[in-house]
Design a protein around this motif. Structure first.
Motif, PDB file in Angstrom:
ATOM      1  N   THR A 253       0.822  -1.217   0.000  1.00 10.20           N
ATOM      2  CA  THR A 253       0.000   0.000   0.000  1.00 10.20           C
ATOM      3  C   THR A 253       0.850   1.259   0.000  1.00 10.20           C
ATOM      4  N   THR A 254       1.874   1.316   0.862  1.00  9.68           N
ATOM      5  CA  THR A 254       2.645   2.553   1.021  1.00  9.68           C
ATOM      6  C   THR A 254       3.786   2.678   0.022  1.00  9.68           C
ATOM      7  N   ARG A 255       4.407   1.546  -0.373  1.00  9.49           N
ATOM      8  CA  ARG A 255       5.425   1.469  -1.420  1.00  9.49           C
ATOM      9  C   ARG A 255       6.711   2.241  -1.098  1.00  9.49           C
ATOM     10  N   VAL A 256       7.001   2.421   0.178  1.00 11.25           N
ATOM     11  CA  VAL A 256       8.214   3.129   0.596  1.00 11.25           C
ATOM     12  C   VAL A 256       8.844   2.401   1.774  1.00 11.25           C
ATOM     13  N   VAL A 257      10.176   2.218   1.721  1.00 19.03           N
ATOM     14  CA  VAL A 257      10.942   1.676   2.839  1.00 19.03           C
ATOM     15  C   VAL A 257      11.980   2.719   3.247  1.00 19.03           C
ATOM     16  N   ALA A 258      12.059   3.007   4.545  1.00 17.34           N
ATOM     17  CA  ALA A 258      13.088   3.897   5.082  1.00 17.34           C
ATOM     18  C   ALA A 258      14.235   3.056   5.613  1.00 17.34           C
ATOM     19  N   VAL A 259      15.455   3.366   5.179  1.00 11.93           N
ATOM     20  CA  VAL A 259      16.652   2.626   5.588  1.00 11.93           C
ATOM     21  C   VAL A 259      17.391   3.449   6.640  1.00 11.93           C
ATOM     22  N   LEU A 260      17.515   2.878   7.851  1.00  8.81           N
ATOM     23  CA  LEU A 260      18.086   3.616   8.985  1.00  8.81           C
ATOM     24  C   LEU A 260      19.490   3.116   9.313  1.00  8.81           C
ATOM     25  N   ARG A 261      20.417   4.057   9.403  1.00  8.02           N
ATOM     26  CA  ARG A 261      21.782   3.775   9.861  1.00  8.02           C
ATOM     27  C   ARG A 261      22.154   4.838  10.881  1.00  8.02           C
TER      28      ARG A 261
ATOM     29  N   GLU B 142      19.387   5.106  19.069  1.00  7.96           N
ATOM     30  CA  GLU B 142      18.999   6.372  18.448  1.00  7.96           C
ATOM     31  C   GLU B 142      17.782   6.233  17.532  1.00  7.96           C
ATOM     32  N   TYR B 143      17.319   5.028  17.316  1.00  8.82           N
ATOM     33  CA  TYR B 143      16.298   4.807  16.303  1.00  8.82           C
ATOM     34  C   TYR B 143      14.900   5.301  16.685  1.00  8.82           C
ATOM     35  N   ALA B 144      14.515   5.190  17.930  1.00  7.81           N
ATOM     36  CA  ALA B 144      13.107   5.382  18.302  1.00  7.81           C
ATOM     37  C   ALA B 144      12.524   6.723  17.867  1.00  7.81           C
ATOM     38  N   PRO B 145      13.142   7.858  18.177  1.00  7.10           N
ATOM     39  CA  PRO B 145      12.522   9.125  17.763  1.00  7.10           C
ATOM     40  C   PRO B 145      12.441   9.289  16.247  1.00  7.10           C
ATOM     41  N   VAL B 146      13.396   8.710  15.541  1.00  8.57           N
ATOM     42  CA  VAL B 146      13.378   8.793  14.083  1.00  8.57           C
ATOM     43  C   VAL B 146      12.241   7.939  13.521  1.00  8.57           C
ATOM     44  N   ILE B 147      12.062   6.739  14.057  1.00 11.16           N
ATOM     45  CA  ILE B 147      10.937   5.901  13.621  1.00 11.16           C
ATOM     46  C   ILE B 147       9.620   6.613  13.887  1.00 11.16           C
TER      47      ILE B 147
END
Length: 224
Positions: free
Chosen positions: A21-29, A35-40
């Motif tokens: 449905t959304t057709r987008v994946v965000a790649v986090l490094r 550090e991931y939680a606020p960015v997610i």
């Protein structure tokens, strides 16, 4: 029952309904997975809800269950930069919704298909991409996509008409419609979407970029 591979053999896990449905994946490094939680959270507010946590970041396996408990109702979280079957097993054991690789290793693909989890192996050449597809990949990751461009998909579809593709690596925000209209299942974005989010950047600006990406994806043509 999962659909069979097009040669009647290996079972091929389908993409999640969310990704379809959304057709987008965000790649986090980041320096560390803490550090991931606020960015997610910022990405989810903008409508980007398929999140890839890369193993090039420290602490991913330890933090994954924590992030799933916090965000699991709103996003799907997978693990990327997986290069061995053992890493794939570890990701799946901790609840990864999907697995992404930078290379084509049939053992990694098989590890995921046996557990009915979507898997996206990386490759660039027709041989690499077809190897991943025949092994049972949900879709193959064209990486680095910036080296070839959306027209590459049309060339691949000649010999491989059923091939499902997710471009990754150097895909810019404004490139999203061209890739989707060329037939990509979804697009994978890292730096152009994340910007300076892991360097103290404005998370409201990240949410705005996520909304822009989703708007472009929603408006684009291509298969659904």
């Amino acid at each position: 029952m999962l659909p069979a591979n097009d040669d009647g053999g290996t079972l091929r896990p389908p993409p999640s309904d969310l990704l379809a449905t959304t057709r987008v994946v965000a790649v986090l490094r980041a320096a560390h997975a803490r550090e991931y939680a606020p960015v997610i959270e910022a990405l989810a507010r903008g409508g980007v809800r398929s999140i890839e946590l890369t193993l090039s970041t420290a602490g991913v396996f330890a933090e994954l269950p924590v992030l799933l408990e916090r965000f699991g109702a709103d996003v799907e979280i997978g693990v990327g930069t997986v290069t061995t079957a053992q890493e794939a097993e570890a990701a799946l054991d901790r609840g990864a919704a999907f697995v992404v690789t930078p290379t084509t290793d049939p053992a990694v693909v098989t590890t995921c298909t046996r557990r009915a989890v979507p898997v996206y192996p990386g490759g660039l050449t027709p041989t690499e991409l077809h190897t991943g597809w025949r092994a049972g990949a949900t879709a193959v990751k064209v990486f680095p996509a910036s080296l070839v461009g959306p027209g590459y998909l049309a060339q691949l579809r000649g010999p491989f008409p059923d091939l499902q593709v997710v471009p990754s690596g150097g895909v810019g925000i404004e490139d999203v419609p061209a890739w989707l209209e060329a037939g990509a299942l979804a697009v994978s974005l890292g730096g152009p979407l994340l910007g300076d989010a892991f360097a103290g950047g404005d998370l409201a600006a990240l949410t705005a970029r996520a909304r822009r990406v989703r708007a472009l994806a929603d408006q684009a043509g291509g298969p659904r």
